[in-house]
Write a protein that holds these residues in place. Structure first.
Motif, mmCIF file in Angstrom:
data_model
loop_
_atom_site.group_PDB
_atom_site.id
_atom_site.type_symbol
_atom_site.label_atom_id
_atom_site.label_comp_id
_atom_site.label_asym_id
_atom_site.label_seq_id
_atom_site.Cartn_x
_atom_site.Cartn_y
_atom_site.Cartn_z
ATOM 1 N N ASN A 193 1.368 -0.843 -0.200
ATOM 2 C CA ASN A 193 0.094 -0.140 -0.116
ATOM 3 C C ASN A 193 1.173 1.393 0.263
ATOM 4 O O ASN A 193 1.674 1.754 0.719
ATOM 5 C CB ASN A 193 -0.628 0.106 1.381
ATOM 6 N N LYS B 230 -4.324 -5.306 6.066
ATOM 7 C CA LYS B 230 -5.203 -3.823 5.756
ATOM 8 C C LYS B 230 -5.000 -3.479 7.331
ATOM 9 O O LYS B 230 -5.461 -3.367 8.062
ATOM 10 C CB LYS B 230 -6.443 -4.569 5.412
ATOM 11 N N SER C 261 -6.337 0.529 7.654
ATOM 12 C CA SER C 261 -6.836 2.431 7.037
ATOM 13 C C SER C 261 -7.661 2.851 8.012
ATOM 14 O O SER C 261 -8.037 2.936 8.657
ATOM 15 C CB SER C 261 -7.712 1.748 6.245
#
Length: 163
Positions: free
Chosen positions: A102, A136, A138
Motif C-alpha cells: 500500500n 489491511k 486504514s
C-alpha cells in the motif's frame, strides 16, 4: 499481500473483539488454504479456534479464524506496528506487509494516536495483547458512526452469518 490476492483467501475476514482473541487456540493441523502470492510463513498460515464465551453477548458457536477484522482507536503507533483498543482490549498489528502493498502507508508514515482504524490480518499470537500480521490497516472517516456500529456488526456476523 497485494490487492489482487485478497480474492484468493479461503475464507472472508471474521469480525471479532480483542478480548475474544486473547483465548484463541492454534489449530496446528489446519492450514489456511488458497493464500497465494504472499510471504506468509507457516506460523502465520495456521488457523485459530475462537471458543464461545458463555454468558457473553458473543456466546456463539466456536469459530475457526483465518483472517480477522477489528476496528479500534490507535493507542500507539510506529512505522512498523500499531496498537489499537476496540473497547474490549488491545491488539497489536505488525504493518510490514501492509506497507509493501500500500503506497499510502509507505515510508515512515505513522497513523495518528487517537485515530479510528480498521485492522485486518492473520493471527500471529494470542494472550493479553494479541498480535496480527496486518494485510489491511486504514483510518476510517466518520469515526463516531463506525464506533457506534462496530459492536452490532461483530455480534450480527458472529450470531447469524458465521455459522
Amino acid at each position: 499481500m497485494s490487492r489482487g490476492d485478497a480474492g484468493k483467501l479461503s475464507a472472508p475476514a471474521r469480525k471479532v473483539f480483542a478480548e475474544q482473541l486473547q483465548t484463541c487456540s492454534r489449530q496446528n493441523d489446519v492450514m489456511i488454504t488458497g493464500v497465494t502470492g504472499t510471504d506468509l510463513d507457516q506460523d502465520a498460515q495456521k488457523c485459530w479456534l475462537m471458543k464461545a464465551i458463555p454468558g457473553k453477548p458473543t456466546d456463539t458457536t466456536d469459530l475457526r479464524l483465518e483472517i480477522v477484522w477489528l476496528q479500534g482507536t490507535v493507542l500507539e503507533s510506529d512505522p512498523e506496528w500499531i496498537v489499537i483498543h476496540d473497547g474490549t482490549g488491545r491488539v497489536r498489528g505488525e504493518l510490514n506487509d501492509v506497507r509493501k502493498a500500500n503506497k499510502i502507508m509507505a515510508g515512515d508514515a505513522v497513523v495518528s494516536k487517537g485515530a479510528y482504524v480498521i485492522l485486518v490480518g492473520t493471527i500471529l499470537s494470542v494472550g493479553e495483547i494479541p498480535v496480527l500480521r496486518a494485510v489491511k490497516c486504514s483510518e476510517l472517516e466518520d469515526a463516531d458512526v463506525h464506533k457506534e456500529l462496530w459492536q452490532s456488526e461483530v455480534l450480527h456476523q458472529q450470531r447469524f452469518v458465521s455459522r
